[in-house]
Design a protein around this motif. Structure first.
Motif, PDB file in Angstrom:
ATOM      1  N   ARG A   1      34.055  47.659  57.484  1.00  0.00           N
ATOM      2  CA  ARG A   1      33.832  46.512  58.360  1.00  0.00           C
ATOM      3  C   ARG A   1      32.506  45.861  57.973  1.00  0.00           C
ATOM      4  O   ARG A   1      31.442  46.435  58.189  1.00  0.00           O
ATOM      5  CB  ARG A   1      33.799  46.962  59.816  1.00  0.00           C
ATOM      6  N   VAL A   2      32.572  44.662  57.432  1.00  0.00           N
ATOM      7  CA  VAL A   2      31.367  43.968  56.960  1.00  0.00           C
ATOM      8  C   VAL A   2      31.033  42.742  57.792  1.00  0.00           C
ATOM      9  O   VAL A   2      29.960  42.163  57.636  1.00  0.00           O
ATOM     10  CB  VAL A   2      31.515  43.559  55.477  1.00  0.00           C
ATOM     11  N   GLY A   3      31.944  42.318  58.669  1.00  0.00           N
ATOM     12  CA  GLY A   3      31.714  41.126  59.476  1.00  0.00           C
ATOM     13  C   GLY A   3      32.175  39.868  58.766  1.00  0.00           C
ATOM     14  O   GLY A   3      32.207  39.801  57.535  1.00  0.00           O
ATOM     15  N   PRO A   4      32.544  38.852  59.519  1.00  0.00           N
ATOM     16  CA  PRO A   4      33.073  37.616  58.926  1.00  0.00           C
ATOM     17  C   PRO A   4      32.106  36.933  57.973  1.00  0.00           C
ATOM     18  O   PRO A   4      32.505  36.387  56.951  1.00  0.00           O
ATOM     19  CB  PRO A   4      33.362  36.734  60.153  1.00  0.00           C
ATOM     20  N   GLU A   5      30.800  36.972  58.291  1.00  0.00           N
ATOM     21  CA  GLU A   5      29.840  36.231  57.478  1.00  0.00           C
ATOM     22  C   GLU A   5      29.621  36.849  56.108  1.00  0.00           C
ATOM     23  O   GLU A   5      29.259  36.154  55.164  1.00  0.00           O
ATOM     24  CB  GLU A   5      28.507  36.122  58.227  1.00  0.00           C
ATOM     25  N   ARG A   6      29.826  38.166  55.999  1.00  0.00           N
ATOM     26  CA  ARG A   6      29.577  38.828  54.714  1.00  0.00           C
ATOM     27  C   ARG A   6      30.865  39.234  54.014  1.00  0.00           C
ATOM     28  O   ARG A   6      30.820  39.903  52.985  1.00  0.00           O
ATOM     29  CB  ARG A   6      28.690  40.055  54.925  1.00  0.00           C
ATOM     30  N   GLN A   7      32.001  38.827  54.567  1.00  0.00           N
ATOM     31  CA  GLN A   7      33.266  39.218  53.945  1.00  0.00           C
ATOM     32  C   GLN A   7      33.421  38.604  52.548  1.00  0.00           C
ATOM     33  O   GLN A   7      33.838  39.289  51.612  1.00  0.00           O
ATOM     34  CB  GLN A   7      34.445  38.808  54.833  1.00  0.00           C
ATOM     35  N   ALA A   8      33.081  37.329  52.423  1.00  0.00           N
ATOM     36  CA  ALA A   8      33.206  36.674  51.116  1.00  0.00           C
ATOM     37  C   ALA A   8      32.312  37.346  50.080  1.00  0.00           C
ATOM     38  O   ALA A   8      32.713  37.542  48.927  1.00  0.00           O
ATOM     39  CB  ALA A   8      32.868  35.189  51.235  1.00  0.00           C
ATOM     40  N   GLN A   9      31.113  37.719  50.499  1.00  0.00           N
ATOM     41  CA  GLN A   9      30.200  38.405  49.589  1.00  0.00           C
ATOM     42  C   GLN A   9      30.784  39.743  49.150  1.00  0.00           C
ATOM     43  O   GLN A   9      30.735  40.099  47.973  1.00  0.00           O
ATOM     44  CB  GLN A   9      28.853  38.644  50.282  1.00  0.00           C
ATOM     45  N   ALA A  10      31.350  40.477  50.113  1.00  0.00           N
ATOM     46  CA  ALA A  10      31.935  41.774  49.783  1.00  0.00           C
ATOM     47  C   ALA A  10      33.135  41.620  48.853  1.00  0.00           C
ATOM     48  O   ALA A  10      33.311  42.401  47.910  1.00  0.00           O
ATOM     49  CB  ALA A  10      32.343  42.498  51.064  1.00  0.00           C
ATOM     50  N   LEU A  11      33.941  40.612  49.112  1.00  0.00           N
ATOM     51  CA  LEU A  11      35.131  40.410  48.269  1.00  0.00           C
ATOM     52  C   LEU A  11      34.745  39.959  46.860  1.00  0.00           C
ATOM     53  O   LEU A  11      35.571  40.053  45.934  1.00  0.00           O
ATOM     54  CB  LEU A  11      36.051  39.371  48.919  1.00  0.00           C
ATOM     55  N   GLY A  12      33.533  39.501  46.681  1.00  0.00           N
ATOM     56  CA  GLY A  12      33.076  39.112  45.357  1.00  0.00           C
ATOM     57  C   GLY A  12      32.698  40.291  44.481  1.00  0.00           C
ATOM     58  O   GLY A  12      32.497  40.137  43.270  1.00  0.00           O
ATOM     59  N   ARG A  13      32.617  41.467  45.083  1.00  0.00           N
ATOM     60  CA  ARG A  13      32.307  42.663  44.309  1.00  0.00           C
ATOM     61  C   ARG A  13      33.577  43.206  43.655  1.00  0.00           C
ATOM     62  O   ARG A  13      34.683  43.037  44.196  1.00  0.00           O
ATOM     63  CB  ARG A  13      31.706  43.743  45.204  1.00  0.00           C
TER      64      ARG A  13
ATOM     65  N   GLY B   1      36.805  40.001  58.580  1.00  0.00           N
ATOM     66  CA  GLY B   1      35.615  40.841  58.638  1.00  0.00           C
ATOM     67  C   GLY B   1      35.788  42.227  58.067  1.00  0.00           C
ATOM     68  O   GLY B   1      34.836  43.022  58.095  1.00  0.00           O
ATOM     69  N   PHE B   2      36.977  42.540  57.528  1.00  0.00           N
ATOM     70  CA  PHE B   2      37.240  43.872  56.976  1.00  0.00           C
ATOM     71  C   PHE B   2      37.655  43.758  55.504  1.00  0.00           C
ATOM     72  O   PHE B   2      38.338  42.804  55.114  1.00  0.00           O
ATOM     73  CB  PHE B   2      38.362  44.577  57.741  1.00  0.00           C
ATOM     74  N   VAL B   3      37.264  44.751  54.703  1.00  0.00           N
ATOM     75  CA  VAL B   3      37.705  44.836  53.315  1.00  0.00           C
ATOM     76  C   VAL B   3      38.102  46.278  53.016  1.00  0.00           C
ATOM     77  O   VAL B   3      37.746  47.202  53.756  1.00  0.00           O
ATOM     78  CB  VAL B   3      36.595  44.402  52.328  1.00  0.00           C
ATOM     79  N   THR B   4      38.845  46.463  51.944  1.00  0.00           N
ATOM     80  CA  THR B   4      39.121  47.797  51.418  1.00  0.00           C
ATOM     81  C   THR B   4      38.614  47.850  49.989  1.00  0.00           C
ATOM     82  O   THR B   4      38.613  46.845  49.271  1.00  0.00           O
ATOM     83  CB  THR B   4      40.622  48.140  51.460  1.00  0.00           C
ATOM     84  N   VAL B   5      38.188  49.022  49.578  1.00  0.00           N
ATOM     85  CA  VAL B   5      37.630  49.221  48.245  1.00  0.00           C
ATOM     86  C   VAL B   5      38.427  50.298  47.534  1.00  0.00           C
ATOM     87  O   VAL B   5      38.634  51.397  48.073  1.00  0.00           O
ATOM     88  CB  VAL B   5      36.145  49.635  48.321  1.00  0.00           C
ATOM     89  N   ALA B   6      38.878  49.997  46.336  1.00  0.00           N
ATOM     90  CA  ALA B   6      39.679  50.930  45.540  1.00  0.00           C
ATOM     91  C   ALA B   6      38.819  52.080  45.030  1.00  0.00           C
ATOM     92  O   ALA B   6      37.588  51.951  44.928  1.00  0.00           O
ATOM     93  CB  ALA B   6      40.322  50.184  44.375  1.00  0.00           C
ATOM     94  N   PRO B   7      39.421  53.212  44.682  1.00  0.00           N
ATOM     95  CA  PRO B   7      38.660  54.371  44.200  1.00  0.00           C
ATOM     96  C   PRO B   7      37.733  54.051  43.040  1.00  0.00           C
ATOM     97  O   PRO B   7      36.650  54.632  42.928  1.00  0.00           O
ATOM     98  CB  PRO B   7      39.755  55.359  43.795  1.00  0.00           C
ATOM     99  N   ALA B   8      38.130  53.116  42.169  1.00  0.00           N
ATOM    100  CA  ALA B   8      37.285  52.787  41.019  1.00  0.00           C
ATOM    101  C   ALA B   8      35.938  52.209  41.437  1.00  0.00           C
ATOM    102  O   ALA B   8      34.963  52.291  40.676  1.00  0.00           O
ATOM    103  CB  ALA B   8      38.010  51.785  40.111  1.00  0.00           C
ATOM    104  N   GLY B   9      35.872  51.638  42.618  1.00  0.00           N
ATOM    105  CA  GLY B   9      34.616  51.081  43.105  1.00  0.00           C
ATOM    106  C   GLY B   9      33.750  52.086  43.840  1.00  0.00           C
ATOM    107  O   GLY B   9      32.680  51.733  44.340  1.00  0.00           O
ATOM    108  N   LEU B  10      34.222  53.339  43.892  1.00  0.00           N
ATOM    109  CA  LEU B  10      33.517  54.390  44.635  1.00  0.00           C
ATOM    110  C   LEU B  10      33.194  55.570  43.736  1.00  0.00           C
ATOM    111  O   LEU B  10      33.071  56.703  44.200  1.00  0.00           O
ATOM    112  CB  LEU B  10      34.382  54.866  45.817  1.00  0.00           C
ATOM    113  N   ALA B  11      33.034  55.310  42.453  1.00  0.00           N
ATOM    114  CA  ALA B  11      32.936  56.388  41.468  1.00  0.00           C
ATOM    115  C   ALA B  11      31.713  57.271  41.680  1.00  0.00           C
ATOM    116  O   ALA B  11      31.789  58.498  41.513  1.00  0.00           O
ATOM    117  CB  ALA B  11      32.924  55.796  40.056  1.00  0.00           C
ATOM    118  N   THR B  12      30.574  56.680  42.059  1.00  0.00           N
ATOM    119  CA  THR B  12      29.354  57.458  42.217  1.00  0.00           C
ATOM    120  C   THR B  12      28.915  57.471  43.672  1.00  0.00           C
ATOM    121  O   THR B  12      29.361  56.653  44.485  1.00  0.00           O
ATOM    122  CB  THR B  12      28.218  56.869  41.357  1.00  0.00           C
ATOM    123  N   ALA B  13      28.019  58.402  43.970  1.00  0.00           N
ATOM    124  CA  ALA B  13      27.480  58.472  45.332  1.00  0.00           C
ATOM    125  C   ALA B  13      26.731  57.190  45.685  1.00  0.00           C
ATOM    126  O   ALA B  13      26.785  56.716  46.823  1.00  0.00           O
ATOM    127  CB  ALA B  13      26.550  59.679  45.464  1.00  0.00           C
TER     128      ALA B  13
END
Length: 368
Positions: A50-62, A77-89
């Motif tokens: 949950r990143v909020g509506p204002e930062r959703q576009a920024q998050a989706l740009g990653r 206001g919500f995004v999901t991140v695939a395993p490849a984006g969570l490779a490191t701590a």
């Protein structure tokens, strides 16, 4: 829907030590909440955030992020991140920090949670915003003062973003744990003190409002904590404060600046034959009890219309009134016993707090 237990364990590690965290089954997976508000979760092998509506576009740009969508209609206001984006701590922590930053500014709410509730409810008037027991304050680690000193030397966004992990671990987490631990213990000072273990609650934001004042640096290189009376947490209400800065700790009680409606009643109380002398005795008692200073005197002269020869005329020069202690951070800062150290000083300042609280109560009871 099954969820990745390994990812859930990694999230628990990131959130370890964060007050107010709970787990709940939701969205077909496992979600983590902060004071009742969802921060993140696991659905299958993906991270829900949950990143909020204002930062959703920024998050989706990653890379590896997409809009969260379970029904064919993306959730605002919500995004999901695939395993490849969570490779490191570090990858995982940076994503979760986006969620924590948004949720930290939300008001707490009661959540359905899988963790057991507190056995003892909070006493009335104590603990506004509390939702579960603190994991325990063990002190501000040495890295806290190091982070503050480094922030003071590198006060710009690029440095702060590169050290956001340190901000969460050494600034936010110990400060909120301190609030949750000390808050319930302040009853001897006042049974009606409020506190909220969250940013914009008892913990002030690190961001500076650069619209006002000459200091245009974007961040405050100190930690400000506030325990307040009444419905509003502004500096114009009686309360207890603490500021931790590089090489300096300030602790005190009082009103930083009286509001327009409170200034005249304060002056009347100073001149009053009963309340005025009592205030003088209280201030004398406090300054005799330790290295405390009386603050809030902002005027060079007694206000117009008041007798400059009055025996308590010096107190009429105050637009605020507080007693404080300022010194280098004590050794107890890095220990769980720092709450005991603070409580002892707040007890010494309690008579002034109660005098100001009585004045505020009388004003609120006076018909308009």
């Amino acid at each position: 829907m099954a969820f990745d237990e390994r990812l859930a364990a990694r999230i628990r590690k990131v959130l370890a030590g964060q007050p107010g965290v709970a787990e709940i089954r939701m969205f077909g997976g496992l979600c983590f909440t902060l004071h009742g508000n969802m921060v993140c979760g696991v659905a299958g092998e993906e991270l829900m955030l949950r990143v909020g509506p204002e930062r959703q576009a920024q998050a989706l740009g990653r890379p590896h992020a997409r809009a969260m969508d379970f029904t064919g209609r993306p959730m605002k206001g919500f995004v999901t991140v695939a395993p490849a984006g969570l490779a490191t701590a570090r990858d995982l922590r940076r994503w979760i920090d986006l969620g924590r930053d948004f949720v930290a500014g939300l008001p707490p709410k009661t959540s359905r949670r899988t963790s057991p509730p507190e056995k003892k409810p909070a006493a009335p008037g104590i603990g506004a915003g509390r939702r579960r027991a603190a994991p325990g304050f063990i002190g501000f680690p040495p890295q806290t003062l190091r982070f503050l000193a480094d922030l003071e030397s590198h006060n710009h966004k690029a440095w702060f973003e590169a050290h956001r992990d340190d901000y969460q671990r050494f600034y936010v987490a110990p400060a909120l744990a301190f609030v949750e631990t000390l808050g319930p213990r302040l009853k001897p000072v006042s049974r009606t003190l409020n506190y909220a273990a969250r940013i914009n609650g008892s913990l002030f934001r690190v961001n500076r409002d650069v619209r006002f004042g000459q200091d245009k640096t974007p961040y405050k290189a100190h930690i400000d904590l506030w325990f307040w009376e009444g419905e509003q947490r502004g500096w114009d209400t009686p309360g207890l404060f603490l500021r931790l800065a590089p090489g300096r700790l300030t602790l005190g009680a009082g009103v930083h600046r009286f509001g327009k409606a409170a200034l005249a009643p304060y002056r009347e109380a100073v001149l009053d034959k009963r309340r005025g002398p009592r205030l003088v005795r209280i201030l004398d008692q406090i300054t005799a009890a330790g290295p405390y200073a009386i603050g809030g005197e902002t005027r060079n002269n007694v206000p117009r219309g008041y007798d400059a020869g009055h025996p308590r005329a010096e107190l009429l020069k105050h637009d605020g009134l507080f007693a404080s202690l300022e010194q280098p951070p004590p050794p107890e800062l890095a220990e769980a016993g720092f709450t005991d150290w603070c409580l002892a000083h707040y007890r010494a300042l309690a008579p002034l707090h109660r005098w100001l609280l009585a004045l505020a109560s009388e004003r609120s009871e006076t018909p308009a």
